[in-house]
Design an enzyme around this catalytic site. Structure first.
Site, mmCIF file in Angstrom:
data_model
loop_
_atom_site.group_PDB
_atom_site.id
_atom_site.type_symbol
_atom_site.label_atom_id
_atom_site.label_comp_id
_atom_site.label_asym_id
_atom_site.label_seq_id
_atom_site.Cartn_x
_atom_site.Cartn_y
_atom_site.Cartn_z
ATOM 1 N N GLU A 1 60.035 42.264 45.959
ATOM 2 C CA GLU A 1 58.749 41.694 45.614
ATOM 3 C C GLU A 1 58.839 40.438 44.759
ATOM 4 O O GLU A 1 58.126 39.466 44.990
ATOM 5 C CB GLU A 1 57.880 42.750 44.909
ATOM 6 C CG GLU A 1 57.431 43.891 45.813
ATOM 7 C CD GLU A 1 58.485 44.971 46.055
ATOM 8 O OE1 GLU A 1 59.586 44.866 45.474
ATOM 9 O OE2 GLU A 1 58.220 45.922 46.814
ATOM 10 N N HIS B 1 51.733 55.122 41.727
ATOM 11 C CA HIS B 1 51.077 54.764 42.993
ATOM 12 C C HIS B 1 49.556 54.747 42.895
ATOM 13 O O HIS B 1 48.868 55.044 43.863
ATOM 14 C CB HIS B 1 51.516 55.722 44.112
ATOM 15 C CG HIS B 1 52.853 55.371 44.689
ATOM 16 N ND1 HIS B 1 54.025 55.524 44.001
ATOM 17 C CD2 HIS B 1 53.202 54.841 45.883
ATOM 18 C CE1 HIS B 1 55.038 55.124 44.758
ATOM 19 N NE2 HIS B 1 54.568 54.702 45.906
#
Ligand SMILES: Cc1ncc(C[n+]2csc(CCOP(=O)(O)OP(=O)(O)O)c2C)c(N)n1
Ligand SMILES: [Mg+2]
Lengths: 343, 349
Positions: free
Chosen positions: B83, B152
């Site tokens: 990322e 998450h």
């Protein structure tokens, strides 16, 4: 899928098989079977909708956890990922507490706070698991650094997937561990996919073990569905790390049978080619190990049947424990945000 | 107007659609987002989508599904799981003439990109004395429920709101998600485009043509005279659901959807407070230094004299997201908490 077949180094399987005692083979088989049945149990109970946690099953990859963890002591560390059930079981975690965690119960290994992606068992060398891809690799190196600084001979294993190899943390960790000769085993479970993204869409070649050379450490590629090959490679790496010889990278080639997350297969959804999936099913680590045991007369069919019964009972008990354990009290939401035992 | 209206559920939209003999086109949030992306890619060949899984069968919860078939895998590019590095790549491409949309399935992966977003994208235009800009859109999705747990489910909008040089957009309706996506692509600055996963099924009116919704402009979703409820993202719907129960108590609620949290439409909030004298802020993030803290501070600075009661904040408690359903229930809240907070405010006076 597998284009580059060149290997860094391969374990000679014949020698591996011959040097592993019948007792060890039996242990390996037991662990593999236990992991398989654990995952299958989840598939069985998941439709009940009361296991409210995303599950990343490792069916098809069981031989790796078994072949590595058999070399580890209780005080050795492992750090795992979202796909951690097998590692925890192989390291000897209590499956009851794992199941309880999946059911969000107070008795869970993380008191219901973590769920399936955040298993822990600190007394057993599992300080925690992370669901951030690549996140656990430097942490495993850190545990290796601690052993080094404390002058102990514990080793640290970082389990991660081929996907984590994409992350900078992998490369930074390899560099540092090699630089400091830390007792770390980088254990890559290469199942050729990261969610639905094939390795070929993310990496220029599929030989992960080869990367080790660039960081000045030994790298080896093995058939991750052959528990004897994993066993041999891990033994060498663990022995080296324990003796102060520094880190190693082991690439275990394998395949996950189910979808990235959840109990179903994803082939029907078009996530992976059917023939590829079917081809790997033929390399089932449970079947292969079973056959090996029979061939070597290390275990009889009858003994296998008894073992299966015993394991099935363990699974029933684990689920029963999970389901019947109390939920945490809502007020526990506020507990465990900060450690308060500092002095 | 149909595009300012929040349809709390589908049946309401259908009713509304029936009323409008013109034949209003209803799209889900997901479809509207995909349409904006697709139309902008057609119109402007500099626009491309990058991200882990953008071309897989799921297609980022459907928001990019099939786009790779239309535009090819170079313009709908699957990425390595890297990322931070990939954000740098997106920034470089943006500076050199492209218009990347970098998509993250979970907002929780953005902390990986902090260096490139905070130290590079946000600062570059300033550091170069306004000579090189970064036309980058970073989409990220906030998850919730089913034991998503601590890594998450995070709603990290406040982290980005803090950084000069970034714009932060949080659309709540299908109309806005399309219009704000178009604006974000055209904006020329790094725009953090934040979507709550639970908005994806929402239906609303979405025109077929390309249109924009201005960044930095909030909207009054419902007019009322007694209390101003500022709600972000999916909390707009919860705030709307709180309207009736409060009306039953004789409390007339004004609901404001800022749509963009940076720049924040301060005027629309202050104007409302001048009328109501009361403010409740509803965020999907944590309280400390959160969006609600910033809005409360702005109001304390600029509209204190109009306040008849202390400001109230309805937010997540300052703890990580738990896994257990029991703890999840204690962690999250819905319109009922908004109702009780507003009622409390009136009781306390
Ligand atoms: C930093 C980060 N990016 C993206 C994700 C989303 N994600 C979860 S698992 C996964 C794939 C991981 O693949 P791999 O490392 O090969 O492990 P496998 O699932 O194959 O065992 C991805 C992309 C994540 N959890 N963390
Ligand atoms: Mg993988």
């Amino acid at each position: 899928m597998v284009k580059n077949k060149k290997k860094t180094k391969t374990v000679s399987k014949k020698s591996a098989v011959n040097s592993i005692s019948a007792g060890v083979l039996r242990k390996l088989y037991e662990t593999i079977l236990r992991i398989r049945r654990f995952e299958e149990k989840i598939i069985e109970v998941y439709p009940g909708q009361d296991m409210k946690t995303p599950v990343h099953l490792c069916i098809g990859e069981e031989a790796i956890a078994a072949g590595v963890c058999i070399h580890l002591r209780k005080d050795d560390y492992i750090f795992s990922t979202h796909r951690s059930h097998g590692h925890s079981i192989a390291k000897g975690s209590d499956m009851k507490r794992m199941m309880a965690e999946f059911y969000g119960r107070k008795t869970g290994c993380s008191k219901g706070k973590g769920g399936s992606m955040h298993l822990c068992d600190p007394e057993n060398g599992i300080l925690g698991s992370t669901a951030i891809v690549g996140g656990g690799i430097p942490i495993a190196v850190g545990a290796g650094l601690a052993s080094f600084m404390k002058g102990t001979d514990t080793v640290s294993v970082a389990f991660f997937g081929d996907g984590a190899m994409d992350e900078g943390t992998f490369h930074e960790s390899m560099n540092f561990a090699s630089l400091k000769k830390l007792p770390v085993i980088f254990l890559c479970e290469n199942n050729f996919y990261a969610t639905n993204s094939p390795q070929s869409a993310r990496q220029p070649h599929d030989n992960i073990a080869k990367r080790a050379g660039g960081y000045g450490m030994p790298g080896i590629q093995v058939d991750g569905n052959d528990v004897t090959a994993v066993y041999e490679a891990a033994k060498e790496a663990v022995d080296r790390a324990r003796a102060g010889g520094g880190p190693s990278l082991i690439e275990c080639r394998t395949y996950r049978w189910k979808g990235h997350v959840g109990p179903d297969c994803d082939v029907e959804k078009g996530c992976r080619p059917r023939d590829e999936h079917d081809m790997w099913l033929k390399k089932c680590p449970v079947e292969r190990t079973r056959k090996l045991l029979l061939d070597k007369k290390a275990m009889s069919e009858e003994e296998m049947k008894r073992l299966l019964d015993k394991i099935n009972k363990e699974m029933d008990e684990a689920v029963e424990f999970g389901r019947s354990s109390p939920f945490p009290d809502a007020s526990e939401l506020f507990d465990d945000v900060y450690f308060s035992g500092g002095k | 107007m149909p595009w300012t209206k929040v349809y709390v559920d589908k049946s309401e939209f259908e009713k509304a659609a029936q009323l409008q003999k013109e034949g209003l086109r209803g799209l889900t949030f997901r479809e509207a987002l995909k349409e904006a992306t697709s139309q902008m890619m057609e119109k402007d060949e500099r626009v491309f989508v990058m991200g882990e899984g953008v071309d897989d069968p799921g297609g980022i919860f459907g928001s990019t599904a099939g786009l790779h078939k239309k535009f090819g895998k170079n313009r709908v590019m699957d990425l390595p799981i890297a990322e931070n590095g990939m954000t740098g790549v997106a920034i470089g491409a943006a500076m050199a003439g492209m218009r990347p949309i970098f998509v993250h399935m979970r907002m929780d992966f953005l902390p990986m990109c902090m260096d490139q977003i905070v130290n590079h994208a946000a600062k570059w235009y300033y550091m170069t004395g306004g000579r090189t800009n970064v036309p980058l859109v970073v989409r990220s999705i906030i998850g919730k429920g089913w034991g998503s747990a601590a890594q998450h489910s995070q709603a990290l909008q406040a982290l980005f709101m803090h950084i000069p040089g970034l714009k932060v957009v949080m659309p709540s309706t299908p109309y806005d998600v399309k219009g704000l996506m178009v604006s974000s692509i055209q904006d020329g600055n790094p725009v953090m485009f934040i979507e709550h996963r639970w908005l994806y099924e929402q239906i609303g009116y979405v025109p077929e043509e390309i249109y924009t919704v201005p960044i930095g402009k909030g909207i009054v979703r419902r007019q009322g005279k007694d209390v101003t409820v500022v709600a972000v993202s999916n909390m707009v719907y919860e705030a709307m659901k709180a309207v009736q129960p409060l009306e039953a108590e004789g409390i007339d609620v004004e609901v404001i959807d800022p749509r963009t949290i940076k720049p924040l439409d301060e005027d629309i909030i202050i104007e409302s407070i001048k009328k109501t004298g009361r403010l409740v802020i509803v965020d999907i993030g944590w309280k400390t230094c959160g969006v609600s803290a910033e809005i409360a501070a702005v109001v304390a600075e600029k509209a204190f004299k109009y306040l008849k009661a202390p400001v109230k904040r309805v937010t997540l408690p300052d703890v990580p997201t738990p896994n257990s359903p029991v703890l999840e229930d204690a962690y999250y809240f819905d319109y009922k908490r908004i109702v009780s907070s507003v009622k409390e405010m009136f009781r306390e006076i």
